[in-house]
Design a protein around this motif. Structure first.
Motif, PDB file in Angstrom:
ATOM      1  N   HIS A  58      14.426 -18.243  30.937  1.00  0.00           N
ATOM      2  CA  HIS A  58      15.165 -17.036  31.328  1.00  0.00           C
ATOM      3  C   HIS A  58      14.273 -16.144  32.188  1.00  0.00           C
ATOM      4  CE1 HIS A  58      18.513 -17.916  28.665  1.00  0.00           C
ATOM      5  NE2 HIS A  58      17.704 -18.030  27.635  1.00  0.00           N
ATOM      6  N   ASN A  59      14.872 -15.559  33.223  1.00  0.00           N
ATOM      7  CA  ASN A  59      14.064 -14.676  34.069  1.00  0.00           C
ATOM      8  C   ASN A  59      14.373 -13.193  33.862  1.00  0.00           C
ATOM      9  OD1 ASN A  59      16.446 -14.314  35.494  1.00  0.00           O
ATOM     10  ND2 ASN A  59      15.946 -15.922  36.984  1.00  0.00           N
ATOM     11  N   ARG A  60      15.164 -12.892  32.830  1.00  0.00           N
ATOM     12  CA  ARG A  60      15.379 -11.488  32.455  1.00  0.00           C
ATOM     13  C   ARG A  60      15.318 -11.384  30.935  1.00  0.00           C
ATOM     14  NH1 ARG A  60      20.355  -8.676  35.292  1.00  0.00           N
ATOM     15  NH2 ARG A  60      19.425  -6.983  34.075  1.00  0.00           N
ATOM     16  N   THR A  61      15.469 -10.168  30.425  1.00  0.00           N
ATOM     17  CA  THR A  61      15.442  -9.911  28.976  1.00  0.00           C
ATOM     18  C   THR A  61      16.235 -10.952  28.192  1.00  0.00           C
ATOM     19  OG1 THR A  61      15.074  -7.523  29.015  1.00  0.00           O
ATOM     20  CG2 THR A  61      16.457  -8.347  27.237  1.00  0.00           C
ATOM     21  N   ILE A  62      15.687 -11.407  27.078  1.00  0.00           N
ATOM     22  CA  ILE A  62      16.443 -12.245  26.154  1.00  0.00           C
ATOM     23  C   ILE A  62      16.981 -11.315  25.069  1.00  0.00           C
ATOM     24  CG2 ILE A  62      16.434 -14.241  24.615  1.00  0.00           C
ATOM     25  CD1 ILE A  62      14.090 -15.345  26.261  1.00  0.00           C
ATOM     26  N   ARG A  63      18.288 -11.169  25.052  1.00  0.00           N
ATOM     27  CA  ARG A  63      18.919 -10.165  24.191  1.00  0.00           C
ATOM     28  C   ARG A  63      19.025 -10.611  22.744  1.00  0.00           C
ATOM     29  NH1 ARG A  63      20.207  -7.301  20.985  1.00  0.00           N
ATOM     30  NH2 ARG A  63      21.721  -5.600  20.936  1.00  0.00           N
ATOM     31  N   SER A  64      19.305 -11.919  22.511  1.00  0.00           N
ATOM     32  CA  SER A  64      19.471 -12.350  21.128  1.00  0.00           C
ATOM     33  C   SER A  64      19.171 -13.835  20.959  1.00  0.00           C
ATOM     34  CB  SER A  64      20.896 -12.060  20.645  1.00  0.00           C
ATOM     35  OG  SER A  64      21.810 -12.907  21.301  1.00  0.00           O
ATOM     36  N   VAL A  65      18.915 -14.216  19.720  1.00  0.00           N
ATOM     37  CA  VAL A  65      18.722 -15.618  19.358  1.00  0.00           C
ATOM     38  C   VAL A  65      19.525 -15.897  18.087  1.00  0.00           C
ATOM     39  CG1 VAL A  65      16.494 -16.292  20.333  1.00  0.00           C
ATOM     40  CG2 VAL A  65      16.548 -14.885  18.265  1.00  0.00           C
ATOM     41  N   SER A  66      19.916 -17.163  17.924  1.00  0.00           N
ATOM     42  CA  SER A  66      20.654 -17.545  16.722  1.00  0.00           C
ATOM     43  C   SER A  66      20.444 -19.034  16.446  1.00  0.00           C
ATOM     44  CB  SER A  66      22.142 -17.243  16.926  1.00  0.00           C
ATOM     45  OG  SER A  66      22.857 -17.500  15.750  1.00  0.00           O
ATOM     46  N   PHE A  67      20.370 -19.406  15.160  1.00  0.00           N
ATOM     47  CA  PHE A  67      20.206 -20.810  14.775  1.00  0.00           C
ATOM     48  C   PHE A  67      21.570 -21.460  14.546  1.00  0.00           C
ATOM     49  CE2 PHE A  67      16.057 -19.143  13.513  1.00  0.00           C
ATOM     50  CZ  PHE A  67      15.201 -20.176  13.870  1.00  0.00           C
ATOM     51  N   ASN A  72      18.519 -27.053  13.404  1.00  0.00           N
ATOM     52  CA  ASN A  72      17.786 -27.796  14.433  1.00  0.00           C
ATOM     53  C   ASN A  72      17.972 -27.243  15.835  1.00  0.00           C
ATOM     54  OD1 ASN A  72      16.368 -29.694  12.960  1.00  0.00           O
ATOM     55  ND2 ASN A  72      18.119 -31.103  12.855  1.00  0.00           N
ATOM     56  N   LEU A  73      19.027 -26.459  16.021  1.00  0.00           N
ATOM     57  CA  LEU A  73      19.276 -25.887  17.343  1.00  0.00           C
ATOM     58  C   LEU A  73      19.100 -24.373  17.290  1.00  0.00           C
ATOM     59  CD1 LEU A  73      22.560 -27.777  18.350  1.00  0.00           C
ATOM     60  CD2 LEU A  73      20.203 -28.404  18.938  1.00  0.00           C
ATOM     61  N   LEU A  74      18.678 -23.844  18.431  1.00  0.00           N
ATOM     62  CA  LEU A  74      18.496 -22.406  18.573  1.00  0.00           C
ATOM     63  C   LEU A  74      19.114 -22.029  19.907  1.00  0.00           C
ATOM     64  CD1 LEU A  74      16.749 -19.959  17.382  1.00  0.00           C
ATOM     65  CD2 LEU A  74      15.057 -20.616  19.090  1.00  0.00           C
ATOM     66  N   ILE A  75      19.852 -20.909  19.947  1.00  0.00           N
ATOM     67  CA  ILE A  75      20.394 -20.479  21.241  1.00  0.00           C
ATOM     68  C   ILE A  75      19.812 -19.128  21.603  1.00  0.00           C
ATOM     69  CG2 ILE A  75      22.499 -19.455  20.223  1.00  0.00           C
ATOM     70  CD1 ILE A  75      23.954 -20.472  22.818  1.00  0.00           C
ATOM     71  N   SER A  76      19.415 -18.990  22.867  1.00  0.00           N
ATOM     72  CA  SER A  76      18.926 -17.701  23.373  1.00  0.00           C
ATOM     73  C   SER A  76      19.898 -17.201  24.424  1.00  0.00           C
ATOM     74  CB  SER A  76      17.522 -17.864  23.959  1.00  0.00           C
ATOM     75  OG  SER A  76      17.495 -18.891  24.933  1.00  0.00           O
ATOM     76  N   CYS A  77      20.203 -15.891  24.385  1.00  0.00           N
ATOM     77  CA  CYS A  77      21.154 -15.284  25.324  1.00  0.00           C
ATOM     78  C   CYS A  77      20.409 -14.268  26.169  1.00  0.00           C
ATOM     79  CB  CYS A  77      22.245 -14.526  24.586  1.00  0.00           C
ATOM     80  SG  CYS A  77      23.085 -15.506  23.367  1.00  0.00           S
ATOM     81  N   SER A  78      20.643 -14.303  27.464  1.00  0.00           N
ATOM     82  CA  SER A  78      19.830 -13.455  28.339  1.00  0.00           C
ATOM     83  C   SER A  78      20.661 -12.579  29.269  1.00  0.00           C
ATOM     84  CB  SER A  78      18.897 -14.353  29.167  1.00  0.00           C
ATOM     85  OG  SER A  78      18.282 -13.624  30.194  1.00  0.00           O
ATOM     86  N   PHE A  79      20.022 -11.484  29.687  1.00  0.00           N
ATOM     87  CA  PHE A  79      20.616 -10.626  30.714  1.00  0.00           C
ATOM     88  C   PHE A  79      20.783 -11.386  32.032  1.00  0.00           C
ATOM     89  CE2 PHE A  79      19.088  -6.193  28.967  1.00  0.00           C
ATOM     90  CZ  PHE A  79      19.965  -6.337  27.903  1.00  0.00           C
ATOM     91  N   ASP A  80      20.117 -12.562  32.164  1.00  0.00           N
ATOM     92  CA  ASP A  80      20.274 -13.341  33.403  1.00  0.00           C
ATOM     93  C   ASP A  80      21.625 -14.064  33.473  1.00  0.00           C
ATOM     94  OD1 ASP A  80      20.070 -15.667  31.871  1.00  0.00           O
ATOM     95  OD2 ASP A  80      18.047 -16.164  32.530  1.00  0.00           O
ATOM     96  N   GLY A  81      22.475 -13.876  32.470  1.00  0.00           N
ATOM     97  CA  GLY A  81      23.827 -14.435  32.494  1.00  0.00           C
ATOM     98  C   GLY A  81      23.941 -15.830  31.897  1.00  0.00           C
ATOM     99  N   THR A  82      22.840 -16.367  31.407  1.00  0.00           N
ATOM    100  CA  THR A  82      22.886 -17.717  30.846  1.00  0.00           C
ATOM    101  C   THR A  82      22.471 -17.720  29.375  1.00  0.00           C
ATOM    102  OG1 THR A  82      20.583 -18.353  31.285  1.00  0.00           O
ATOM    103  CG2 THR A  82      22.151 -18.632  33.100  1.00  0.00           C
TER     104      THR A  82
END
Lengths: 329, 150
Positions: A58-67, A72-82
């Protein structure tokens, strides 16, 4: 009477920490923030240490994470829209697996459904997306775009046992969605908050939902009638007057029934259930952090263990303990 | 781009503060931080345009509960620059005040058509954080704050 005992402060993030969350087994902690990294923490010799720094996706702030429910999986959500999904099933370390694209701008939050089949994401673009995992879980396809909010969507959350999706927004509303044939549709809109709804959390049974808002109040919503996803939810309780500023985070402990809140006034508060099913304010831990408390998260396995994170760049670990009487002399 | 308010009223500036300053973060001290911010449209400061004034800076400077409340007054009720002006004030305070201060920037009640919507945006730290990651917007804000652009 109870108190919060400070156990440890985790240093490492180089900017505001937005989100902290425990893995389903409660042995790993993930955090993220404005420094564009996700940090993975685990115990070594009795202390939590940083085991891995996930960066570069991610090239901008990572707003949240969740398992994911399996952990086994983790998701990161970013201000970069992805959003990026990280997988540790191959090497034991989280490696980036896929990037989910589609939102027009800042992605705020993502959550897997209880069975892991669906994933929901939300964004400042006012939409909530439902993604469906392929059978082997290596691909995700968008199976619905919900555009019922009129402003940016702060959080999404799945019911713990039913395929009922909830979202909270800057438009002051909480929306509930379920599947009608193959389509995801708006089932109910919960109104009552007078300002942005920042966070939502279910209790263990899934019959109650708590929300926190910039209007400085908490609201408890209750399922009226039998447990089905088309059931109607009603506000049963409003807690106001305890928080003098924006409440950014609320988490309902699935084991103890305690509710923790993170507030703009740097304070962590803990509520316990009282005899009349109301919430009774049991702990007010002033200056829990040096700046705003952005997120609080109960450990799903270890009773009374709470993690918090803040604009002060730290993550803190707490244990709820009985307050012993202090002798004056 | 045409100016929205072609002929604004220009007010005199306060003289520099004299004597020993006991509290650098009283309302005058905080006013000094924001009065020299340039208006995005006019070659004038927010003080000269009466967008900000010392009496509109409210400070609570207790160690455990420090807060700053700044009300600003757009020159016209339809000013499209109001959010940008609010953001500039916010950034200037974030950069210059000790971190114990909680800053609230709001439009003077009754002075803008979109007062509530703008106040809500300026109070949302997530949206502020996202906005401040926008390099184009930061360039404009840095010009308002008269920061040397390298």
């Amino acid at each position: 009477t109870l108190k919060l005992q400070h156990e440890q402060t985790l240093l490492g993030h180089e900017d505001r920490v937005w989100c902290v969350v425990w893995s389903p087994k409660g042995n790993i902690l993930a955090s993220c923030g404005a420094d564009k990294t996700v940090r993975i923490w685990a115990k070594e010799d009795g202390k939590m240490v940083c085991r891995n720094v996930l960066s570069g996706e991610h090239n901008r702030t990572i707003r949240s994470v969740s398992f994911s429910p399996c952990g086994n999986l983790l998701i990161s959500c970013s201000f970069d829209g992805t959003c990026c999904i990280w997988d540790r099933s191959k090497s034991g370390e989280f490696e980036s697996m896929i990037t989910l694209e589609g939102h027009e701008n800042e992605v705020k939050w993502a959550r897997w459904s209880a069975c892991g089949e669906y994933l929901a994401t939300c964004s400042r673009d006012k939409s909530v997306w439902v993604w469906e995992a392929s059978e082997d879980g290596s691909e995700y396809e968008c199976s619905g775009i919900l555009t019922h909010h009129s402003q940016d969507v702060k959080q999404v959350l799945w019911h713990p046992s039913m395929e009922l999706l909830v979202s909270a927004s800057y438009d002051n509303k909480i929306n509930l969605y379920c599947q009608d044939d193959d389509d995801w549709t708006l089932h109910q809109s919960l109104t009552g908050h007078d300002n942005t709804v920042w966070a939502i959390s279910f209790n263990a049974t899934g019959r109650r939902l708590i929300s926190c808002s910039a209007d400085q109040s908490l609201k408890v919503w209750e399922l009226d009638g039998p447990m089905k996803k088309t059931g109607v939810w009603k506000c049963m309780l409003t807690v106001s007057g305890d928080h003098p500023r924006v409440i950014y985070s609320v988490d309902w402990c699935k084991n103890s029934g305690m509710v923790a809140t993170g507030c703009e006034d740097d304070v962590i508060r803990v509520y316990t259930l009282d005899d009349t099913d109301g919430l009774s304010l049991s702990v007010v831990h002033a200056q829990a952090h040096e700046k705003d408390v952005n997120c609080v998260s109960w450990n799903p396995k270890q009773a009374g263990v709470l993690a918090s994170c803040s604009d002060d760049r730290t993550i803190r670990l707490w244990q709820v303990v009985a307050a012993t009487e202090t002798k004056l002399i | 781009m045409s100016l929205e308010n072609i002929n604004p009223t220009v007010c005199p500036k306060l003289p520099p503060r004299e004597g020993k300053v006991d509290d650098p973060f009283d309302s005058r001290g905080i006013f000094d931080l924001i009065r020299c911010i340039n208006d995005p449209e006019h070659p004038l400061t927010l003080e000269e345009l009466s967008v900000v004034s010392e009496s509109q800076v409210l400070v609570s400077n207790e160690m455990s509960n420090s807060s700053v409340h700044v009300y600003f007054t757009p020159t016209i009720p339809g000013c499209s620059m109001a959010t940008l002006i609010g953001l500039s004030i916010k950034v200037q305070l974030l950069r210059n005040l000790p971190s114990r201060f909680k800053c609230c920037i709001e439009i003077t009640p009754g002075t803008h058509n979109s007062e509530q919507a703008i106040n809500k945006q300026l109070a949302d730290k997530e949206r502020i954080a996202a906005a401040l990651e926008n390099p184009h917007l930061m360039l404009v804000i840095d010009q308002c704050l008269d920061v040397e652009i390298v």
